[in-house]
Design a protein around this motif. Structure first.
Motif, PDB file in Angstrom:
ATOM      1  N   ILE A 189      -8.154 -49.833  14.868  1.00  0.00           N
ATOM      2  CA  ILE A 189      -7.628 -49.754  13.516  1.00  0.00           C
ATOM      3  C   ILE A 189      -7.986 -48.430  12.863  1.00  0.00           C
ATOM      4  N   HIS A 190      -9.103 -47.817  13.263  1.00  0.00           N
ATOM      5  CA  HIS A 190      -9.437 -46.511  12.698  1.00  0.00           C
ATOM      6  C   HIS A 190      -8.502 -45.433  13.226  1.00  0.00           C
ATOM      7  N   ASN A 191      -8.083 -45.544  14.488  1.00  0.00           N
ATOM      8  CA  ASN A 191      -7.092 -44.603  14.996  1.00  0.00           C
ATOM      9  C   ASN A 191      -5.789 -44.697  14.210  1.00  0.00           C
ATOM     10  N   LEU A 192      -5.354 -45.922  13.921  1.00  0.00           N
ATOM     11  CA  LEU A 192      -4.135 -46.098  13.138  1.00  0.00           C
ATOM     12  C   LEU A 192      -4.314 -45.564  11.715  1.00  0.00           C
ATOM     13  N   PHE A 193      -5.495 -45.756  11.162  1.00  0.00           N
ATOM     14  CA  PHE A 193      -5.838 -45.252   9.831  1.00  0.00           C
ATOM     15  C   PHE A 193      -5.730 -43.729   9.811  1.00  0.00           C
ATOM     16  N   ALA A 194      -6.302 -43.087  10.831  1.00  0.00           N
ATOM     17  CA  ALA A 194      -6.223 -41.627  10.926  1.00  0.00           C
ATOM     18  C   ALA A 194      -4.782 -41.174  11.112  1.00  0.00           C
ATOM     19  N   ASN A 195      -4.046 -41.873  11.967  1.00  0.00           N
ATOM     20  CA  ASN A 195      -2.651 -41.488  12.201  1.00  0.00           C
ATOM     21  C   ASN A 195      -1.833 -41.537  10.914  1.00  0.00           C
ATOM     22  N   GLN A 196      -2.022 -42.596  10.121  1.00  0.00           N
ATOM     23  CA  GLN A 196      -1.262 -42.693   8.872  1.00  0.00           C
ATOM     24  C   GLN A 196      -1.672 -41.601   7.904  1.00  0.00           C
ATOM     25  N   LEU A 197      -2.958 -41.379   7.726  1.00  0.00           N
ATOM     26  CA  LEU A 197      -3.409 -40.340   6.808  1.00  0.00           C
ATOM     27  C   LEU A 197      -2.922 -38.963   7.231  1.00  0.00           C
ATOM     28  N   ASN A 198      -2.749 -38.773   8.539  1.00  0.00           N
ATOM     29  CA  ASN A 198      -2.337 -37.471   9.065  1.00  0.00           C
ATOM     30  C   ASN A 198      -0.829 -37.334   9.220  1.00  0.00           C
ATOM     31  N   GLY A 199      -0.070 -38.320   8.753  1.00  0.00           N
ATOM     32  CA  GLY A 199       1.367 -38.168   8.698  1.00  0.00           C
ATOM     33  C   GLY A 199       2.154 -38.810   9.814  1.00  0.00           C
ATOM     34  N   ARG A 200       1.495 -39.596  10.659  1.00  0.00           N
ATOM     35  CA  ARG A 200       2.249 -40.312  11.686  1.00  0.00           C
ATOM     36  C   ARG A 200       2.664 -41.685  11.140  1.00  0.00           C
ATOM     37  N   GLN A 201       2.984 -42.583  12.047  1.00  0.00           N
ATOM     38  CA  GLN A 201       3.496 -43.883  11.621  1.00  0.00           C
ATOM     39  C   GLN A 201       2.462 -44.638  10.785  1.00  0.00           C
ATOM     40  N   GLY A 202       2.914 -45.275   9.716  1.00  0.00           N
ATOM     41  CA  GLY A 202       2.017 -46.047   8.875  1.00  0.00           C
ATOM     42  C   GLY A 202       1.536 -47.311   9.572  1.00  0.00           C
ATOM     43  N   ILE A 203       0.393 -47.821   9.141  1.00  0.00           N
ATOM     44  CA  ILE A 203      -0.188 -49.013   9.759  1.00  0.00           C
ATOM     45  C   ILE A 203       0.761 -50.205   9.650  1.00  0.00           C
ATOM     46  N   LYS A 204       1.364 -50.375   8.485  1.00  0.00           N
ATOM     47  CA  LYS A 204       2.268 -51.510   8.296  1.00  0.00           C
ATOM     48  C   LYS A 204       3.432 -51.450   9.273  1.00  0.00           C
ATOM     49  N   ALA A 205       4.056 -50.272   9.406  1.00  0.00           N
ATOM     50  CA  ALA A 205       5.189 -50.127  10.323  1.00  0.00           C
ATOM     51  C   ALA A 205       4.744 -50.341  11.766  1.00  0.00           C
ATOM     52  N   PHE A 206       3.565 -49.858  12.114  1.00  0.00           N
ATOM     53  CA  PHE A 206       3.047 -50.033  13.472  1.00  0.00           C
ATOM     54  C   PHE A 206       2.887 -51.515  13.793  1.00  0.00           C
ATOM     55  N   LEU A 207       2.254 -52.247  12.861  1.00  0.00           N
ATOM     56  CA  LEU A 207       2.000 -53.668  13.102  1.00  0.00           C
ATOM     57  C   LEU A 207       3.284 -54.489  13.133  1.00  0.00           C
ATOM     58  N   GLU A 208       4.290 -54.044  12.409  1.00  0.00           N
ATOM     59  CA  GLU A 208       5.569 -54.754  12.437  1.00  0.00           C
ATOM     60  C   GLU A 208       6.273 -54.616  13.780  1.00  0.00           C
ATOM     61  N   GLN A 209       5.910 -53.569  14.547  1.00  0.00           N
ATOM     62  CA  GLN A 209       6.591 -53.329  15.819  1.00  0.00           C
ATOM     63  C   GLN A 209       5.877 -53.960  17.012  1.00  0.00           C
ATOM     64  N   ILE A 210       4.556 -54.104  16.951  1.00  0.00           N
ATOM     65  CA  ILE A 210       3.835 -54.598  18.124  1.00  0.00           C
ATOM     66  C   ILE A 210       3.786 -56.126  18.128  1.00  0.00           C
ATOM     67  N   PRO A 211       3.616 -56.744  19.310  1.00  0.00           N
ATOM     68  CA  PRO A 211       3.425 -58.206  19.376  1.00  0.00           C
ATOM     69  C   PRO A 211       1.982 -58.546  18.979  1.00  0.00           C
TER      70      PRO A 211
END
Length: 484
Positions: A189-211
């Motif tokens: 979750i910290h990797n996703l947090f960093a990715n969102q803060l740095n301009g990649r896919q947001g956490i919400k969008a990521f979680l909506e796509q994965i099973p």
């Protein structure tokens, strides 16, 4: 009886609770009873290479960890599944050995790459998120699944590059991998947090796509800011926003079996035991309330996702992607693809330099302290940069250190005690590798220098001139090695 599905295997995994990444320093922390349930072990960090360059596992070190009164999980760092290189057989053998010894219910590995067919990168880098890159990851995960015999969960990675408008989105890439292999997800979750803060896919969008039912474990950690980017530095306290986000998503993860706190061992003495215990209490609170609905207060909402597109052509063959990205981050000349975000590449280069410097400093403590004290830190960095410019990174600390020693011997710097100390520390390293006695000759008593450097300073007086010998002894007790 119908055959158990891979999702069924994930559902049947035991709940292990609250974990922490193992290091010897963790053993010294007096955790309150009931706070820690599991040690997550990177088996590669317990191993060394012998003089034939074969990976061997010290039996006593593995047995010592196995006897500790906690559950154990294997978190591999030696067979990443995101690149074109398939897991090496010796790595598969090590993972099997550790999995059986520690009775690890599942095994986790990184959805990244850290080597090409030509060179090592010295750092985990993001995979080529195209259909061909996905097929590589599928093949690697399937090889792990066939070789290890327990469920495999892939770790969602940090990615400091800007998103590419032609690549498969981060969450969809992980979802496709799960769909085609049945693997589990280690949701960092910290990797996703960093990715969102740095301009990649947001956490919400990521979680909506994965099973979400494939998520069996969460990693959570602290980070730091560097050059306007949020770093996955594993450096201490967990950001309050991240704690809130994690608490909000936990009820949506029906097969979650563990939450693991990550901190690099180099930060443990810096932040202190009390801080680590406090963070583990936060993780325990997350675990105990994982099925309780929670909404993030307005003040803790994340910033909106940044939309940014890089020019790097995402239709590259995966091998090209790995070679070009790897070359960029280690400063190796490569073809120009119009990549216009130098700051992101500079960030990777900085992280790789820091990691390479730490490997050398851990092994050659006396030599590096002496050079910094005599030359000054800035001049020592110049020496390191010159070394790095002519030598690609190594995945293993001992190889990086030996390459640096070869560089120093070739340069023949005119520093009075440099080569005395270096020859001694090279002898110590080689004895650690082959368990053979060595004798190092000195033309002056090294004791004052050794004692002063151990305190971070130069000696007031140099040792008496004469013929001195220092014996570098192997382990007093016979060490049993497991060849993997």
């Amino acid at each position: 009886m119908p055959k158990t599905t891979k999702l069924g295997q994930l559902q049947c995994l035991p709940e292990l609770g609250v974990g922490i990444i193992y290091s010897p320093l963790i053993e010294k922390i007096a955790f309150p009873d009931g706070l820690l349930d599991t040690l997550e072990i990177e088996p590669q960090t317990l191993c060394i290479r012998n003089k034939e360059d074969k990976l061997i596992a010290p039996w006593t070190a593995f047995e010592s960890v196995a006897e500790m009164p906690y559950h154990k999980l294997v978190h591999s760092i030696g067979a990443p599944v995101g690149g074109g290189l398939a897991p090496a057989e010796e790595q598969l053998a090590l993972i099997r050995y550790a999995t059986e010894l520690f009775q690890s219910p599942w095994v986790t590995e990184h959805l990244s790459f850290n080597a090409t067919t030509e060179f090592n990168t010295g750092f985990f880098l993001p995979p080529c998120q195209t259909e061909k890159g996905l097929q590589q990851a599928i093949n690697n995960v399937q090889q792990l699944q066939n070789a290890i015999g327990v469920p495999i969960a892939v770790e969602t990675g940090v990615n400091y590059l800007r998103p590419n408008d032609r690549e498969i989105p981060d969450g969809q890439f992980v979802a496709e991998l799960c769909q085609r292999t049945g693997c589990g997800i280690l949701l960092d979750i910290h990797n996703l947090f960093a990715n969102q803060l740095n301009g990649r896919q947001g956490i919400k969008a990521f979680l909506e796509q994965i099973p979400l039912e494939h998520v069996v474990e969460i990693h959570i950690a602290g980070g730091t800011e560097l050059n306007g980017l949020w770093m996955d530095s594993h450096s201490g306290p967990i950001d309050e926003r991240l704690l809130a986000i994690t608490r909000e998503i936990l009820p949506d993860l029906p097969n979650l079996k563990q939450i693991t706190y990550e901190i690099f061992d180099s930060y443990i003495p810096v932040v202190g035991d009390r801080t680590i215990i406090r963070e583990m209490e936060n993780v325990r609170n997350l675990w105990e309330n994982r099925k309780t609905a929670y909404t993030i207060p307005e003040t803790k909402q994340m910033p909106r996702e940044v939309i940014a597109v890089q020019k790097m052509n995402s239709e590259l063959e995966p091998e090209q992607w790995e070679r070009i990205l790897g070359s960029l981050v280690i400063g190796k000349p490569t073809e120009n693809l119009g990549y216009d975000d130098r700051a992101r590449v500079d960030t990777y280069q900085y992280l790789i330099r820091e990691f390479r410097a730490s490997m050398i400093a851990r092994i050659f403590k006396l030599t590096t302290r002496y050079m910094m004290l005599v030359l000054g830190k800035e001049a020592f960095v110049v020496v390191l940069r010159d070394f790095w410019s002519g030598c690609a990174p190594e995945q293993l600390s001992y190889k990086e250190a030996l390459n640096f020693s070869d560089y120093l011997f070739e340069k023949n710097f005119k520093l009075p005690w440099l080569f005395r100390l270096l020859k001694y520390e090279v002898a110590v390293l080689r004895t650690l590798m082959d368990n053979e006695l060595r004798i190092v000759h000195f033309d002056a008593d090294p004791t004052p220098m050794f004692n002063a450097l151990s305190q971070g300073k130069l000696p007031d007086q140099i040792g008496t001139v004469g013929n001195y010998e220092v014996e570098v002894l192997p382990e007093r007790e016979k060490t049993t090695w497991v060849t993997v």
